[in-house]
Motif scaffolding. Structure first.
Motif, mmCIF file in Angstrom:
data_model
loop_
_atom_site.group_PDB
_atom_site.id
_atom_site.type_symbol
_atom_site.label_atom_id
_atom_site.label_comp_id
_atom_site.label_asym_id
_atom_site.label_seq_id
_atom_site.Cartn_x
_atom_site.Cartn_y
_atom_site.Cartn_z
ATOM 1 N N THR A 1 9.343 -8.446 -1.643
ATOM 2 C CA THR A 1 8.680 -7.861 -2.805
ATOM 3 C C THR A 1 7.287 -8.471 -2.939
ATOM 4 O OG1 THR A 1 9.625 -9.518 -4.258
ATOM 5 C CG2 THR A 1 10.818 -7.427 -4.077
ATOM 6 N N ALA B 1 -2.053 -0.602 -9.332
ATOM 7 C CA ALA B 1 -1.099 0.175 -8.529
ATOM 8 C C ALA B 1 -1.625 0.485 -7.126
ATOM 9 C CB ALA B 1 -0.719 1.462 -9.259
ATOM 10 N N ALA B 2 -2.899 0.881 -7.024
ATOM 11 C CA ALA B 2 -3.442 1.274 -5.716
ATOM 12 C C ALA B 2 -3.380 0.114 -4.726
ATOM 13 C CB ALA B 2 -4.881 1.756 -5.869
ATOM 14 N N ALA C 1 -1.223 -2.612 -5.133
ATOM 15 C CA ALA C 1 0.192 -3.004 -5.013
ATOM 16 C C ALA C 1 0.936 -2.103 -4.024
ATOM 17 C CB ALA C 1 0.868 -2.949 -6.381
ATOM 18 N N ARG C 2 0.473 -0.869 -3.897
ATOM 19 C CA ARG C 2 1.112 0.093 -2.987
ATOM 20 C C ARG C 2 0.898 -0.234 -1.511
ATOM 21 N NH1 ARG C 2 -1.437 4.467 -5.655
ATOM 22 N NH2 ARG C 2 -0.101 4.650 -7.483
ATOM 23 N N MET C 3 -0.119 -0.988 -1.188
ATOM 24 C CA MET C 3 -0.432 -1.243 0.230
ATOM 25 C C MET C 3 0.705 -2.050 0.857
ATOM 26 S SD MET C 3 -4.477 -2.043 -0.227
ATOM 27 C CE MET C 3 -5.474 -0.830 -1.116
ATOM 28 N N PRO C 4 1.317 -1.526 1.913
ATOM 29 C CA PRO C 4 2.552 -2.140 2.417
ATOM 30 C C PRO C 4 2.385 -3.568 2.924
ATOM 31 C CG PRO C 4 1.832 -0.342 3.862
ATOM 32 C CD PRO C 4 0.942 -0.317 2.664
#
Ligand code: PXP
Length: 271
Positions: free
Chosen positions: A17, A218-219, A221-224
């Motif tokens: 996470t 969010a943009a 946090a989304r990066m894997p």
């Protein structure tokens, strides 16, 4: 922090996470405005952990404008989560880091006149001295992170320096968001995403931070490849709005209690 919240916390934040590092510098900024002990950054750190922070970040600046040496000592000895010490790549800071041995050190550029950390480290220009400082920190078991612009040249240099981590500077992206510049936002998000992919491919752990808010998180946090975000100023600012009602209420109660006619109690006691 209670042991119950500690176990709840581990269950909610398992491997894989995205970790949250909460930067508590600006609690110290408010404290220092009066020169006393309140508000205490360590108390804020415990509350941040209670709220779900995986680690605490603190920047010991050369001018000590917010966090102090004593804060670092207290954080290191009393925190229940890893401490990420942000610092300039200087001999003085290296000695302090080696004395306290935080979990990680994030090397940042520092200029006395700046209001906050503006721009990433000059990793290409400072390669040799960064290599030496990184080596010394790593030999002491401290993970080393370099705060860099999301650029390929900076990533390549960071890998050559031997860092464990790069923290990608999100300031330019957040500036575009403040300006409501949709094209600029898209361009900066793309730049961060490419940098995250390249850094991961180069064997570097990827973190990011600076200026992140509820609107911009969010943009990123989304990066894997993203493993950790470090967020400070916005959270401490938001805490004012989340906590002001309760603080004023408590003061109101204490004032009202002090003024409450005591006679009833006093009379009872006389009878
Ligand atoms: N990461 C680094 C390396 C920083 O220097 C800072 C600012 O001290 C942050 C993250 C947090 O930035 P902000 O306070 O704008 O959230």
């Amino acid at each position: 922090m209670t042991s119950r919240s500690s176990s709840t916390h581990s269950a909610a934040h398992g491997a894989g996470t995205l970790r949250l590092g909460v930067n508590i510098d600006h609690v110290a900024t408010i404290r220092n405005a009066r020169g006393g002990r309140h508000p205490d950054p360590l108390r804020a750190a415990h509350l941040a952990v209670e709220g779900g922070a995986d680690g605490i970040t603190a920047h010991l600046r050369e001018d000590r404008r917010h966090i102090s040496d004593t804060d670092i000592a207290r954080l290191k000895s009393e925190l229940t989560r890893p401490l990420n010490l942000e610092m300039a790549a200087t001999q003085e800071m290296l000695a302090i880091a080696l004395r306290h041995v935080p979990n990680a050190c994030c090397l940042v550029p520092e200029r006395r006149e700046e209001r906050t950390t503006e721009g990433g480290l000059d990793v290409t220009g400072g390669l040799e001295s960064l290599k030496r400082i990184t080596g010394e920190l790593r030999s002491a078991g401290i993970r080393v992170s370099l705060f860099i612009e999301p650029d390929l040249a900076a990533i390549e240099a960071s890998a050559r320096i031997g860092a464990d981590i790069v923290e990608l500077h999100t300031g330019a992206y957040c500036e575009k968001a403040l300006d409501d510049d949709a094209k600029g936002i898209a361009r900066e998000v793309e730049r961060l995403a490419r940098a995250a992919t390249a850094a991961h491919a180069a064997g570097l752990e990827v973190h990011a931070g600076h200026g992140l808010t509820y609107n911009t998180v969010a943009a990123v946090a989304r990066m894997p490849e993203m493993m950790e975000l470090n967020i400070g100023h916005f959270l401490i600012g938001e805490a004012i709005f989340g906590g002001l009602i309760a603080a004023v209420r408590r003061m109101r109660v204490l004032m009202d209690e002090a003024r409450a006619p005591a006679p009833k109690r006093a009379l009872k006691a006389v009878k």
